[in-house]
Motif scaffolding. Structure first.
Motif, short mmCIF file in Angstrom:
data_model
loop_
_atom_site.label_atom_id
_atom_site.label_comp_id
_atom_site.label_asym_id
_atom_site.label_seq_id
_atom_site.Cartn_x
_atom_site.Cartn_y
_atom_site.Cartn_z
N VAL A 1 52.19 65.65 4.35
CA VAL A 1 53.46 64.94 4.14
C VAL A 1 54.38 65.16 5.33
N LEU A 2 54.43 66.38 5.83
CA LEU A 2 55.28 66.66 6.99
C LEU A 2 54.83 65.85 8.20
N MET A 3 53.52 65.75 8.40
CA MET A 3 53.01 64.99 9.54
C MET A 3 53.39 63.51 9.42
N ARG A 4 53.28 62.95 8.22
CA ARG A 4 53.62 61.55 8.03
C ARG A 4 55.11 61.32 8.27
N LEU A 5 55.93 62.25 7.79
CA LEU A 5 57.37 62.12 7.99
C LEU A 5 57.74 62.25 9.46
N GLN A 6 57.13 63.19 10.16
CA GLN A 6 57.42 63.37 11.58
C GLN A 6 57.00 62.15 12.39
N SER B 1 54.78 46.90 6.82
CA SER B 1 55.13 47.72 5.67
C SER B 1 55.04 49.21 6.01
N GLN B 2 53.97 49.60 6.67
CA GLN B 2 53.81 51.00 7.04
C GLN B 2 54.90 51.46 8.00
N LEU B 3 55.29 50.59 8.91
CA LEU B 3 56.33 50.93 9.88
C LEU B 3 57.67 51.13 9.17
N VAL B 4 58.03 50.20 8.30
CA VAL B 4 59.30 50.30 7.58
C VAL B 4 59.33 51.56 6.72
N LEU B 5 58.25 51.81 6.00
CA LEU B 5 58.18 53.00 5.15
C LEU B 5 58.33 54.27 5.97
N ALA B 6 57.63 54.36 7.09
CA ALA B 6 57.67 55.57 7.90
C ALA B 6 59.07 55.88 8.39
N VAL B 7 59.78 54.86 8.87
CA VAL B 7 61.12 55.07 9.41
C VAL B 7 62.10 55.43 8.29
N GLU B 8 62.07 54.69 7.20
CA GLU B 8 63.05 54.93 6.14
C GLU B 8 62.82 56.28 5.47
N ALA B 9 61.55 56.67 5.29
CA ALA B 9 61.27 57.98 4.71
C ALA B 9 61.72 59.10 5.64
N ALA B 10 61.47 58.94 6.94
CA ALA B 10 61.89 59.96 7.91
C ALA B 10 63.41 60.10 7.94
N ALA B 11 64.12 58.99 7.82
CA ALA B 11 65.58 59.04 7.83
C ALA B 11 66.10 59.84 6.65
N PHE B 12 65.50 59.64 5.48
CA PHE B 12 65.94 60.37 4.29
C PHE B 12 65.65 61.86 4.41
N ARG C 1 58.06 71.48 -3.10
CA ARG C 1 58.57 72.85 -3.11
C ARG C 1 60.07 72.85 -2.85
N ILE C 2 60.52 71.94 -2.03
CA ILE C 2 61.93 71.88 -1.66
C ILE C 2 62.82 71.69 -2.89
N ARG C 3 62.36 70.90 -3.85
CA ARG C 3 63.18 70.64 -5.04
C ARG C 3 62.60 71.31 -6.29
N ARG C 4 61.89 72.38 -6.08
CA ARG C 4 61.27 73.08 -7.21
C ARG C 4 62.30 73.51 -8.24
N ASP C 5 63.51 73.87 -7.79
CA ASP C 5 64.55 74.34 -8.71
C ASP C 5 65.75 73.41 -8.77
N TRP D 1 66.01 67.97 6.02
CA TRP D 1 65.05 68.96 5.52
C TRP D 1 63.94 69.24 6.53
N MET D 2 63.54 68.22 7.28
CA MET D 2 62.51 68.46 8.29
C MET D 2 63.01 69.42 9.37
N ILE D 3 64.30 69.39 9.65
CA ILE D 3 64.89 70.30 10.63
C ILE D 3 65.07 71.70 10.04
N GLU D 4 65.58 71.76 8.80
CA GLU D 4 65.96 73.03 8.22
C GLU D 4 64.83 73.72 7.44
#
Length: 470
Positions: free
Chosen positions: A338-343, A311-322, A96-100, A326-329
């Motif tokens: 998806v939000l839960m996984r990112l958090q 692998s799961q640890l690296v993915l979780a941290v790098e995805a959250a950093a990116f 939804r964030i990049r819908r447009d 947006w997670m804040i705003e």
């Protein structure tokens, strides 16, 4: 035999257009006709651009009529996962964030395919921000498996897997960070190539995990994947991680015999807790490779569970950093899972992330030592065939988390090690669900995997079986 152009392979349709035995318009219209029939059932496309595609096809035919040709895929219509930026096009990234969001640049991989003459059919559905292994999407709905509409496609390249399987596109770009090319290939009965990290530029592709992301194709066959890889691979000034140097002839590799090659079968982990029908397909695949002349031996690998966890640890941290800003705003604009996984990624200490990154070199060295005497390793992509959409729907299916953990356990270690892997259709369950096997090789040795995969496909027809529209 059907004369429907959309049922041809990528390689054969490219040759047919070049030889003028079929026009780009005829091919494009054939794909659009199938899209019109299948899309209401599959939900595989994010956007369909029929008028523009036919106009581009007519232009391609005009060029050919004048004796010119723009590349190896001149006039071939394709659609790709909706995370590859194309200037002037909306790229939703399944969100939804990049819908447009309208891209101002074009991804290198996509541009190289455009330079080879391809035309655009539209864009394909995907898991939100490529962060989901099943094909569910809380904003746009799940993508349905064309072999059984109540089953998942696998993710995150869900639309790519479904569209290639249903013969709506001849091939599609996907991405593989934790199995997102190989799982849709397995569940949908197509061929998918996870490339070595650095083999194909990631410039202009939506990032998920900067050290795990890879770009690669889903197509009907190993030969088709070889054609696409040869067009996309190589150095790119826009991506410093893309490796320079001479490239193998990937297409030539697919013509070679596998007589004398050695294929390793893991003694544990990848052969544990397999569904009986998946185990049967593995045994049959091994038997076929032996008949084709390969030597098959057992290999003892280091503990793959540690690789999965890292692998799961690296993915979780790098995805959250990116996604932090947006997670804040805009937290309300994410799907809940998806939000839960990112958090969760924000809660991982930096020390653990650095330890996981530092261990990658020693882990790769240990793996290469274990497979030193084999040319490639074979293993199932997943221990099960496609579960239902309902039972894998986190939040609604009571055992969904356990189902998801099980179906992704064989792909993540390969991402952590950065190695190439080719998923090939290898059989079907009694209920008609596809089953895939993955060939795993050494860094930048996609050619050997394509050689083995093509030999297997010359001896079998699993990759040629299309789902029926009933």
């Amino acid at each position: 035999m059907s004369t429907e152009p959309a049922l041809m392979s990528l390689t054969s349709v490219a040759h047919a257009i070049a030889d003028k035995t079929v026009s780009s318009r005829e091919v494009t219209q054939s794909c659009l006709d199938r899209i019109a029939r299948w899309q209401p059932r599959l939900n595989a496309f994010m956007a369909i651009e029929a008028e523009a595609a036919l106009k581009a096809a007519d232009a391609a035919d005009t060029v050919l009529a004048k004796g010119a040709r723009h590349g190896a895929l001149h006039g071939v219509p394709l659609a790709h996962k909706d995370m590859y930026y194309e200037a002037g096009k909306v790229v939703t990234c399944g969100s939804r964030i990049r819908r447009d969001f309208v891209a101002t640049t074009t991804s290198t991989a996509l541009q190289r395919l455009k330079d080879a003459g391809t035309i655009r059919l539209g864009s394909l559905q995907m898991a939100e921000f490529a962060y989901g292994p099943t094909g569910h999407n809380s904003h746009y709905g799940p993508v349905h498996n064309p072999f059984a509409l109540d089953r998942i496609t696998g993710g995150s390249s869900s639309g790519s897997g479904a569209a290639v399987a249903a013969r709506l596109t001849f091939a599609a770009l996907g991405s593989d960070t934790g199995g997102s090319i190989r799982m849709p290939a397995h569940f949908c009965g197509v061929t998918g190539l996870k490339t070595t990290v650095g083999r194909v530029s990631r410039a202009g592709a939506m990032p998920l995990s900067q050290s795990l992301d890879t770009v690669g194709p889903l197509a009907r066959s190993a030969q088709d994947c070889a054609l696409l890889l040869g067009l996309m691979a190589g150095a790119d000034p826009e991506d410093p991680t893309a490796v320079a140097g001479p490239l193998p002839d990937y297409i030539a590799a697919t013509t070679g015999s596998i007589k004398g090659l050695t294929v390793g079968v893991p003694t544990a982990f990848y052969v544990d807790d397999l569904d009986a029908e998946v185990a049967g397909v593995l045994d049959a695949t091994i038997a076929m490779l032996k008949r084709e002349g390969a030597n098959v031996v057992q290999v003892e690998l280091p503990d793959q569970r540690q690789l999965t966890a890292a692998s799961q640890l690296v993915l979780a941290v790098e995805a959250a950093a990116f996604h932090k800003r947006w997670m804040i705003e805009r937290p309300q604009d994410y799907g809940p899972q998806v939000l839960m996984r990112l958090q969760n990624g924000l809660a991982i200490p930096g020390v653990l992330y650095l330890e996981a990154m530092r261990w990658r070199g020693p882990a790769l060295a240990a793996h290469l030592a274990a497979v030193a005497d084999v040319d490639a390793m074979i293993a199932p992509v997943s221990p099960i065939a496609a579960p239902t959409i309902a039972e894998s729907d986190v939040g609604n299916g009571p055992d969904a988390e356990a189902v998801i953990q099980r179906l992704t356990r064989f792909t993540r270690p390969i991402n952590y090690l950065g190695l190439p892997s080719l998923a090939i259709p290898a059989g079907f369950t009694r209920g008609g669900l596809p089953v895939g096997m993955q060939l795993v090789g050494r860094s930048f040795d996609e050619a050997t995997l394509l050689r083995i995969g093509a030999a297997f496909q010359r001896a079998t027809d699993f990759h040629d079986r299309a789902p029926a529209f009933t």
